[in-house]
Scaffold this active site. Structure first.
Site, mmCIF file in Angstrom:
data_model
loop_
_atom_site.group_PDB
_atom_site.id
_atom_site.type_symbol
_atom_site.label_atom_id
_atom_site.label_comp_id
_atom_site.label_asym_id
_atom_site.label_seq_id
_atom_site.Cartn_x
_atom_site.Cartn_y
_atom_site.Cartn_z
ATOM 1 C CB SER A 186 11.183 15.478 -13.783
ATOM 2 O OG SER A 186 12.282 16.368 -13.584
ATOM 3 C CG ASP A 187 8.103 21.132 -11.855
ATOM 4 O OD1 ASP A 187 9.055 21.891 -12.107
ATOM 5 O OD2 ASP A 187 6.972 21.562 -11.561
#
Ligand code: NOJ
Length: 764
Positions: free
Chosen positions: A292-293
């Site tokens: 994920s970011d």
């Protein structure tokens, strides 16, 4: 050195592998049977908490000082098997020590992955990615990534969050600086070159590192160019434009991908199962790790997609996001979600398997300490060889936009007034994302031109200030000079993450500065320094010479001086068009024709603004040279093989000038009638051709009809004519021809098509 503990664990638990089916080999996985068994055994041996630990990435600290957050609490988490990876860490000694804690003091001894945003250099800083794309030379991007990987790996890093391969068609978006610009074909070629540079042919190589194609989805399509904002796209545009570099990256075996922060038509990418599990994994067969970011899993709640952290965790997991960057949502809440819904457990095992596979591909189970070497670190970082590569990359990234009256190159002996704070701003040479780069190791334009002598430097005006009090001194210096070189643009902190602007004209007192200098009547060379195309129609009016230099890294000043003084001929090309006005955003050359194409006659109703001339100030692919080139002999030949025909497009290009120079030959295509509106031009090949004065070379492109495919609920190739346009920019087409696709056909699901596919080029 072999890590005995993990070998032992794998040995004793080998029998468990039968319960964990081996995944089919794919470029993003490529493990041996023994490695697959070892991973299966480990997964079988892990508690749920240990699994969630592997899926957790925590920050080592970047804002205050690198590694500053590696405190006792972080080490305890490592001992307890609660961390799979750290980001924002670096340095051979601290990382080897940290790895030792994981390997020697945690129950299963699983090595950690160390990550950082090594985007355009680690210590030796190369041009920003947008600049390197302007080289139209994938070798430049490949070599920059190679040097970055050599320097990073010796400093203990395994993984970089690069390349950023988001297509950007709105220069208000601050992150255009991180990518390759507006075009998916150029973007895909540069992306693949960067991946090859970081990863090499085999991630097992000691100086290879995992690359991360980011941010999958349509991050670059944020509405209004506002960072993090929603994207709203048709599936056709998504597939043909925004996903093309990701498909190419997947095919090239990129080890990891990162999901985008934003939502696409209301579905946040980090929870978008159709996109990540569907298109990326199922259709394209991607088996690498997806991260994920920063904090994005928890932000699924802020999007309104999840009500609780446990729901957010389940959503991201179902979408096939394997690792949680910094939000601790998997660590703290995925257990709750799994308890409520045991069907999530196999998805956890898959995710852990992919994380362990990434570690195995790097050889970390065989030797967790193979990265990081403090003695070599001292020798390798910023070596003369790396600096030479950075200078060459910088030279090749410069774009000569205008050169009326041949103001450039500046003849020896001319008195130069060098004006503008950016000419003396070492920090800005490093651009956005500078890893361990040091401003004091950069050569500014002031320093480099000063070495050449005969230069009078005056700041005049700064991008960050409206103070005009320095302009009078700048005008006086201009009056004393034969030629004025003025650095104009934005400083490094205007572009990058969360650096969107609504007005992309020159900030601060720079407009007043250029107006005052224009009034001197002296020949002016505007040297642009910026991380995004700026809207400069007014500022550049009547300025005879304009050079786009972006942020060129440590060797910035040398490279710009090399061009200004004529030691080399510039040959870079714009990877994004430069607008006239901010209000033209978003803008891109590959637009559909419309029923009423833009017409210069305002009496005719057409697709244009009434208050600004049609089109960009400088178009995509534009870039001049100190030489001239003639194109001739365009020939197109078809080789029909079943559905997918192959075409050979060949032409001659000749240097008709008096200096050695490169010409960037560009091949554009268009289907004029395809049952739907196709872009007026699409890049499908390019070649940067070095030519001695008088030399002629034959450039041959080999492409296939799959490259003409359009998305229509699947990839389709329409029978009919395709225009072939070859030239020096998207608006300087020198030769045209036509070919005919004999039959319509559909491509198989998951097949690469359009801009994702590469055209072979040979230069005779
Ligand atoms: C947020 C950015 O969007 C992403 O590109 C970067 O890799 C991470 N932060 C980690 O620094």
């Amino acid at each position: 050195m072999v890590n005995r503990r993990s070998v032992l664990v794998a040995g004793t638990l080998l029998a468990a592998s039968a319960r964990f089916p081996a995944l089919a080999a794919a470029p993003s996985r490529q493990l041996t049977a023994a490695q697959e068994s070892r991973i299966a055994a480990l997964v079988a041996a892990m508690t749920l908490d240990e699994k969630l630990g592997q899926m957790t990435q925590i920050a080592g600290g970047r804002q205050i000082a690198l590694n500053s957050r590696l405190d006792a609490a972080a080490l305890d988490r490592v001992r307890a098997g609660q961390v799979g990876s750290f980001l924002h860490v670096a340095g051979a000694e601290p990382l080897l020590a940290l790895q030792r804690v994981a390997v020697e003091e945690s129950r299963l001894g699983i090595p950690l992955l160390f990550a950082m945003d090594v985007v355009h250099g680690y210590r030796t800083i190369f041009p920003v990615p947008l600049a390197m794309a302007a080289s139209f030379d994938p070798d430049v991007a490949r070599q920059a990534s190679r040097v970055a990987a050599v320097e990073s790996s010796v400093s203990g890093l395994h993984w970089t969050f690069a390349p950023m391969i988001d297509i950007a068609r709105d220069a208000r978006w601050g992150r255009v600086v991180e990518g390759a610009g507006e075009d998916p074909y150029l973007g895909a070629r540069i992306a693949v070159a960067q991946i090859e540079g970081f990863q090499t042919a085999d991630l097992d190589n000691p100086d290879a590192m995992l690359a991360c194609a980011k941010h999958i989805g349509a991050y670059g399509a944020a509405i209004g160019g506002r960072d993090y904002d929603s994207a709203e796209l048709s599936e056709r545009t998504l597939r043909e434009t925004y996903l093309a570099p990701f498909h190419a990256a997947s095919h090239a075996g990129v080890g990891t991908m990162m999901t985008a922060f934003n939502d696409l038509a209301g579905v946040p990418t980090t929870g978008n199962a159709d996109l990540v599990r569907g298109i990326l994994r199922r259709e394209w067969g991607y088996q690498g790790l997806v991260v994920s970011d920063w904090n994005a899993i928890l932000e699924l709640m802020a999007h309104g997609a999840a009500a609780t952290p446990a729901e957010a965790a389940a959503l991201a997991l179902r979408a096939s996001v394997d690792m949680d960057m910094t939000s601790d949502t998997y660590a703290d809440h995925l257990g709750t979600a799994v308890a409520a819904d045991p069907t999530l457990l196999p998805l956890v095992d898959e995710a852990v398997g992919r994380i362990l596979a990434a570690k195995a591909r790097l050889g970390l189970f065989d030797d967790p300490f193979r990265f990081g070497d403090a003695a070599r670190e001292r020798v390798v970082l910023g070596s003369a060889e790396h600096r030479a590569a950075a200078r060459r990359a910088a030279q090749r990234s410069i774009v000569l936009l205008r050169n009326e009256g041949e103001v450039l190159p500046i003849a020896p002996g001319r008195r130069i007034a060098l004006i503008g704070a950016l000419a003396d701003d070492a920090s800005s040479t490093l651009g956005s994302w500078r890893a361990r780069g040091r401003a004091e190791e950069s050569v500014t334009l002031r320093q480099a031109l000063g070495e050449a002598g005969n230069v009078d430097y005056i700041s005049g005006a700064e991008p960050r200030s409206d103070d005009t009090s320095g302009i009078a001194a700048a005008v006086a210096a201009a009056d004393r000079a034969d030629v004025v070189v003025v650095a104009l643009g934005e400083d490094y902190d205007y572009s990058g993450e969360a650096r969107s602007r609504s007005d992309i004209t020159l900030p601060g007192a720079q407009t007043a500065l250029i107006e005052a200098l224009r009034a001197t009547g002296k020949p002016i060379v505007a040297v642009l320094m910026n991380g995004r195309p700026l809207a400069l129609e007014d500022a550049l009016a009547d300025i005879p010479a304009v050079v786009e230099t972006w942020f060129l890294g440590n060797e910035s000043g040398h490279a710009i001086a090399d061009v200004l003084l004529g030691r080399i001929s510039p040959a870079g090309r714009l990877p994004m068009g430069i607008p006239r006005r901010s209000g033209q955003m978003p803008m891109f050359y590959a637009h559909p024709p419309t029923g009423r194409p833009a017409n210069p006659d305002l009496a005719v109703d057409s697709a244009r603004y009434r208050d600004v001339d049609i089109g960009p100030l400088f178009p995509f692919g534009h870039g001049l040279s100190y030489s001239r080139f003639a194109y001739s002999g365009l020939q197109v030949a078809a080789q029909d093989a079943g559905d997918a025909a192959r075409y050979v497009v060949a032409l001659n290009v000749r240097n008709t000038g008096t200096v050695a120079a490169d010409e960037v030959v560009q091949l554009y295509v268009r289907a004029p009638v395809a049952g739907l509106a196709r872009p007026v031009k699409e890049l499908r090949g390019f070649a940067r051709v070095p030519l001695a004065p008088g030399q002629s070379r034959r450039v041959t492109f080999m492409l296939g009809s799959d490259q003409f495919a359009h998305w229509d609920d699947g990839w389709k190739v329409a029978a009919g004519d395709v225009d072939i346009m070859v030239g020096s920019s998207s608006e300087d087409i020198r030769q045209t021809a036509m070919l005919t696709v004999p039959r319509s056909y559909a491509l198989a699901d998951g097949a690469m098509a359009g801009a994702a596919l590469s055209t072979d080029v040979t230069i005779g």
